[in-house]
Write a protein that holds these residues in place. Sequence first.
Motif, PDB file in Angstrom:
ATOM      1  N   ILE A  40       0.938  -1.162   0.048  1.00  0.00           N
ATOM      2  CA  ILE A  40       0.048   0.065  -0.038  1.00  0.00           C
ATOM      3  C   ILE A  40       0.946   1.098   0.116  1.00  0.00           C
ATOM      4  CG2 ILE A  40      -1.512   1.296   1.377  1.00  0.00           C
ATOM      5  CD1 ILE A  40      -2.858  -1.357   2.323  1.00  0.00           C
ATOM      6  N   LEU A 234      -4.901  -6.017  -3.607  1.00  0.00           N
ATOM      7  CA  LEU A 234      -4.949  -4.920  -2.738  1.00  0.00           C
ATOM      8  C   LEU A 234      -6.473  -4.838  -2.534  1.00  0.00           C
ATOM      9  CD1 LEU A 234      -2.037  -2.414  -3.641  1.00  0.00           C
ATOM     10  CD2 LEU A 234      -2.319  -3.787  -1.408  1.00  0.00           C
ATOM     11  N   TYR A 241      -7.762   1.026  -1.071  1.00  0.00           N
ATOM     12  CA  TYR A 241      -6.461   1.224  -0.630  1.00  0.00           C
ATOM     13  C   TYR A 241      -5.956   2.427  -0.896  1.00  0.00           C
ATOM     14  CZ  TYR A 241      -5.052  -0.172  -5.101  1.00  0.00           C
ATOM     15  OH  TYR A 241      -5.126  -0.276  -6.624  1.00  0.00           O
TER      16      TYR A 241
END
Length: 269
Positions: A40, A234, A241
């Motif tokens: 991230i 993600l 995210y």
Amino acid sequence: MKRITDIAELRKVQTGILDDIHRFCAANGIMYFLSCGTLIGAVRHKGYIPWDDDLDLYMPRKDYDRFVKLYTDAGGRYRVLDPKKEKNYFYTFAKVVDTRTLLVETETEGYQIGVYVDIFPVDYVSDNEAERQRIFKRKRLLYKIRRCKISKRNYLKSALAYYCYKMLPVTVGMLNGMIERMVVRREPTNTVANMTEAGPSVKGCMPAKDIEGDVDIEFEGKMYKTMAGYKDYLSRTYGDYMKLPPVDQRVTHSFEAYWTDGNEPKDGE
């Protein structure tokens, strides 16, 4: 010992480990991926999440097994910790540690550990959701028992449960074997996951095709590797995210880390 008080200094130790992992994997054809909050951070900030202080990597099981067996560094600074070989090792996944450092963690009381980078194997899991849920439930139970066997802390918040698990006539080695037989699935499926944490039951499950290749990604001014399907991973795991969490959730973990005697870096290092 000299205490590491600055998060920037801690991160420098961690990225030094990451650089050596990258070097070794590139030289030996081993696939690895920036993952979890580290990924991230790479996508959203091109580096650490501003309040983060750790690094996480995924490796497909076959690459993970090779890495844990073969990893070495030329300078002797770094060492891989294999949960199957380290006595009183709390975790069920590998770490690469900087042997010049000491990290004080409540979980690892009785086991000395240095500043580290986490390395999680990614395993095939059942494509059947009901079967997957059953495996995840059993996995969580075995990890709880293992924690009670190793740690002096009562994570269960129940004295009775802690005592019962602590006194079960099984060894940590037996538990390691039971866990490995349950989570290491050699025959391919269409679904993979990090199975080495108790964790939420389906967090991180993703299509196997997401990890069939890798791509370059920038992190702290250098290029590393992540899975080709990182956007899918993600979004499945974290939702949106790219959205920053509420301010009250932007919390840096408290850490207590030291340079061991004689290993403090010299000026400019």
